[in-house]
Design a protein around this motif. Structure first.
Motif, short mmCIF file in Angstrom:
data_model
loop_
_atom_site.label_atom_id
_atom_site.label_comp_id
_atom_site.label_asym_id
_atom_site.label_seq_id
_atom_site.Cartn_x
_atom_site.Cartn_y
_atom_site.Cartn_z
N LEU A 78 6.38 0.52 16.44
CA LEU A 78 6.68 -0.45 15.38
C LEU A 78 5.86 -1.75 15.51
CD1 LEU A 78 8.41 -0.56 12.82
CD2 LEU A 78 10.14 -1.79 14.13
N PRO A 79 5.67 -2.30 16.71
CA PRO A 79 4.81 -3.48 16.81
C PRO A 79 3.37 -3.21 16.34
CG PRO A 79 6.16 -3.27 18.78
CD PRO A 79 6.34 -2.01 18.00
N ILE A 80 2.87 -2.01 16.60
CA ILE A 80 1.53 -1.65 16.13
C ILE A 80 1.53 -1.57 14.60
CG2 ILE A 80 -0.26 0.15 16.15
CD1 ILE A 80 0.72 0.93 18.95
N PHE A 81 2.57 -0.99 14.03
CA PHE A 81 2.67 -0.92 12.57
C PHE A 81 2.75 -2.32 11.96
CE2 PHE A 81 4.65 3.62 12.13
CZ PHE A 81 3.55 4.15 12.79
N SER A 82 3.49 -3.21 12.62
CA SER A 82 3.63 -4.57 12.11
C SER A 82 2.29 -5.28 12.04
CB SER A 82 4.61 -5.35 13.01
OG SER A 82 4.68 -6.70 12.61
N LYS A 83 1.50 -5.16 13.09
CA LYS A 83 0.17 -5.79 13.11
C LYS A 83 -0.76 -5.15 12.08
CE LYS A 83 0.59 -7.12 17.97
NZ LYS A 83 0.16 -6.86 19.36
N VAL A 132 0.21 -3.88 9.17
CA VAL A 132 0.63 -4.44 7.87
C VAL A 132 0.11 -5.86 7.72
CG1 VAL A 132 2.64 -5.17 6.52
CG2 VAL A 132 2.65 -2.95 7.68
N GLU A 133 0.12 -6.63 8.79
CA GLU A 133 -0.40 -8.00 8.76
C GLU A 133 -1.86 -8.01 8.33
OE1 GLU A 133 -0.30 -11.95 8.89
OE2 GLU A 133 1.43 -10.94 9.82
N LEU A 134 -2.64 -7.06 8.85
CA LEU A 134 -4.06 -6.96 8.47
C LEU A 134 -4.23 -6.50 7.03
CD1 LEU A 134 -5.53 -5.27 11.70
CD2 LEU A 134 -5.79 -7.66 10.99
N LEU A 135 -3.32 -5.64 6.57
CA LEU A 135 -3.45 -5.07 5.23
C LEU A 135 -3.06 -6.02 4.11
CD1 LEU A 135 -2.10 -1.41 5.59
CD2 LEU A 135 -4.40 -2.07 4.84
N LYS A 136 -2.14 -6.94 4.39
CA LYS A 136 -1.54 -7.71 3.29
C LYS A 136 -2.55 -8.56 2.53
CE LYS A 136 0.07 -11.78 5.89
NZ LYS A 136 1.25 -12.58 6.27
N GLY A 137 -3.66 -8.94 3.20
CA GLY A 137 -4.69 -9.70 2.50
C GLY A 137 -5.51 -8.86 1.55
N GLN A 190 11.10 -10.78 11.32
CA GLN A 190 9.82 -11.50 11.25
C GLN A 190 8.71 -10.57 10.76
OE1 GLN A 190 9.31 -13.05 15.23
NE2 GLN A 190 10.82 -14.67 14.93
N TRP A 191 9.05 -9.72 9.80
CA TRP A 191 8.08 -8.77 9.26
C TRP A 191 7.09 -9.50 8.35
CZ3 TRP A 191 7.42 -4.30 11.40
CH2 TRP A 191 6.69 -3.29 10.75
N PRO A 192 5.81 -9.12 8.36
CA PRO A 192 4.80 -9.89 7.63
C PRO A 192 4.85 -9.80 6.12
CG PRO A 192 3.82 -7.98 8.74
CD PRO A 192 5.22 -8.09 9.23
N THR A 231 -6.37 -2.37 13.84
CA THR A 231 -7.63 -2.42 13.07
C THR A 231 -7.99 -1.04 12.53
OG1 THR A 231 -8.43 -4.25 14.43
CG2 THR A 231 -10.06 -3.04 13.15
N ARG A 232 -7.91 -0.04 13.38
CA ARG A 232 -8.24 1.32 12.97
C ARG A 232 -7.24 1.84 11.94
NH1 ARG A 232 -11.88 5.05 11.75
NH2 ARG A 232 -11.35 7.16 12.43
N LEU A 233 -5.96 1.60 12.17
CA LEU A 233 -4.93 2.07 11.24
C LEU A 233 -5.08 1.41 9.87
CD1 LEU A 233 -1.71 2.16 13.50
CD2 LEU A 233 -3.21 4.06 12.86
N ALA A 234 -5.36 0.11 9.86
CA ALA A 234 -5.53 -0.61 8.59
C ALA A 234 -6.71 -0.05 7.80
CB ALA A 234 -5.71 -2.10 8.85
N SER A 235 -7.79 0.26 8.51
CA SER A 235 -8.99 0.80 7.85
C SER A 235 -8.70 2.18 7.26
CB SER A 235 -10.13 0.89 8.87
OG SER A 235 -11.25 1.54 8.31
N LEU A 236 -8.05 3.05 8.03
CA LEU A 236 -7.73 4.40 7.55
C LEU A 236 -6.74 4.37 6.40
CD1 LEU A 236 -7.47 6.31 10.96
CD2 LEU A 236 -9.26 6.59 9.22
N LEU A 237 -5.75 3.47 6.45
CA LEU A 237 -4.78 3.36 5.37
C LEU A 237 -5.42 2.87 4.08
CD1 LEU A 237 -1.35 2.03 6.70
CD2 LEU A 237 -1.76 4.08 5.35
N MET A 238 -6.32 1.90 4.19
CA MET A 238 -7.02 1.40 3.00
C MET A 238 -7.80 2.54 2.34
SD MET A 238 -6.53 -1.71 2.03
CE MET A 238 -8.00 -2.05 1.08
N GLU A 239 -8.45 3.33 3.17
CA GLU A 239 -9.22 4.46 2.65
C GLU A 239 -8.29 5.47 1.96
OE1 GLU A 239 -12.79 7.39 4.33
OE2 GLU A 239 -11.46 6.35 5.73
N LEU A 240 -7.14 5.72 2.56
CA LEU A 240 -6.20 6.68 2.01
C LEU A 240 -5.58 6.18 0.71
CD1 LEU A 240 -4.92 9.44 2.67
CD2 LEU A 240 -3.09 8.22 3.87
#
Length: 447
Positions: free
Chosen positions: A255-260, A262-267, A294-296, A384-393
């Motif tokens: 969950l902490p990895i998912f939180s970070k 989401v923080e990268l994705l929200k912009g 304290q979710w982003p 960083t890697r998760l945010a990139s792959l999610l954006m692509e998906l």
């Protein structure tokens, strides 16, 4: 005279064992006027499987069923009073297990003692192979020591022998304390049988979600379409679904990895919203509730025990980020494109790299022998890697369509085989739990 009495007792015990071995489980139970089932599960997915098995047994058993064992909230709804909280034995990994060894040893001993006292006609363990196989092995040994007729031992969800180097060879030893295995992947039954282990492919238990949602028995395409319109009224844009796991140790890691992430994705994703699915595990529920304070971005929590709401959320979502596990199959059932992620203790990860012989972790990829679902494992599982792959998906329609179209192939591979006995003799739909229940009820131990 004493020696003669001992010999007679031993002979009687052997005759009793032979008579028990030659008759079906239901026939043995008929002499007692009830079917006693001792069932053990150590995790949320196993609790659901066990609950559905109990429900199917209740429908077709000519005898009343009495339950004992270890389970969670789902089996509790079917009448099981668990010996202790299921979470006490819900530990996975290698190094992760070490701090809990003493507690698990105590729980193992308690479970074996309870089974002996209960005198079951059948024992069922569901997944959780570390605890399950130790329990079955010790129970059979204790029955032998006490000259008791051993009940039939079933294990539901075959161990992933196909994933590990030398894994198939370990199957041979299981036949000493496991009488029959219910397989949920199509290639497992044949391999089990070739290694002297009786087995039946019943289909993947997740597919029974369709019937639980009252979508009828016409399951040709095995697809769930939730009520996305009502769910989306709360959101300006389709949310991203997050499934961090069902065990506390994996949720606190993921969950902490998912939180970070989401923080990268929200912009990059305007008005981003997230939906987090919370497993029916009190410790997990409490942890997630604290963490999302304290979710982003705005977040909605979905109780994992509410199956209709879960699929409503899936249908309303744009994509999903999930911890590796059964949920990847649920997301394919809902046709929701997803990204599979996983991290473990560094030494556990090293062990997996050395011993694993399949390049994938998610069941759809394993079945298709292709990385249809993107996987971010171990060091690659970083924000960083998760945010990139999610954006692509989220934005690549070609990738999304590839996952959606492959889901139909996966569902056909996982669907339960036709079963004449269940469908014609018993008059029920051929579901995984019903095939398992009928196999169990009319199983005869070899003499």
């Amino acid at each position: 005279m004493y020696a003669l009495r001992v010999v007679r007792n031993i002979c009687f015990s052997r005759l009793l064992k032979r008579s028990i071995s030659g008759r079906a489980v239901v026939d043995n139970a008929g002499q007692d006027g009830e079917l006693r089932v001792f069932i053990v599960s150590g995790e949320v997915s196993g609790d659901t499987i066990g609950a559905r098995l109990i429900a199917s047994l209740s429908k077709i058993s000519p005898l009343p069923i009495r339950l004992a064992g270890v389970g969670g909230s789902m089996m509790s709804q079917q009448g099981l009073k668990s010996l202790f909280p299921m979470e006490d034995i819900a530990v996975m990994g290698i190094l992760e297990l070490l701090p809990h060894l003493n507690r698990i040893r105590r729980k193992l001993e308690e479970t074996v003692d309870a089974a002996l006292q209960f005198r079951p006609h059948v024992v069922v363990t569901v997944d959780s192979k570390g605890f399950s196989f130790r329990f079955l092995k010790q129970l059979r040994a204790r029955c032998s020591q006490q000259s008791l007729g051993s009940p039939a031992h079933f294990h539901y969800v075959a161990p992933s022998f196909w994933a590990w180097k030398g894994g198939e060879a370990r199957l041979k030893g299981l036949s000493h304390f496991v009488d029959h295995i219910f397989c949920i992947l199509p290639f497992e039954e044949e391999v089990c049988k070739s290694n002297g282990l009786a087995a039946t492919f019943v289909g993947h238990p997740v597919l029974e979600d369709i019937l639980e949602l009252n979508l009828g028995s016409n399951t040709d395409d095995w697809k769930v379409e939730g009520n996305s319109s009502d769910f989306r009224k709360e959101f300006e844009v389709p949310p991203v679904t997050l499934l961090p796991g069902s065990r506390l140790q994996e949720v606190t890691r993921m969950l902490p990895i998912f939180s970070k992430t989401v923080e990268l994705l929200k912009g990059s994703v305007p008005q981003m919203r997230t939906v987090i699915h919370v497993a029916p595990n009190q410790c997990v529920e409490e942890y997630i509730c604290r963490r999302v304070q304290q979710w982003p971005v705005p977040v909605t929590l979905i109780p994992g025990s509410l199956v209709p709401l879960k699929y409503d959320a899936f249908s309303a979502s744009k994509a999903a980020l999930c911890t590796s596990g059964t949920v990847a199959v649920e997301l394919q059932l809902a046709r929701l494109p997803c990204l599979v992620a996983y991290r473990a203790h560094i030494l556990t990860e090293w062990f997996v790299r050395c011993k694993a012989k399949v390049p994938y972790m998610s069941i759809p990829n394993i079945l298709l022998n292709s990385r249809v679902i993107p996987e971010a494992l171990f060091e690659a599982c970083n924000p960083t890697r998760l945010a990139s792959l999610l954006m692509e998906l989220i934005h690549d329609e070609g990738l999304r369509e590839q996952q959606i179209s492959s889901a139909e192939k996966v569902m056909k591979l996982l669907s339960p085989p036709p079963n004449d006995f269940v469908q014609h003799d018993l008059g029920w739909t051929s579901t995984p739990s019903m095939i398992a229940a009928s196999t169990l009820l009319y199983y005869r131990k070899p003499c």
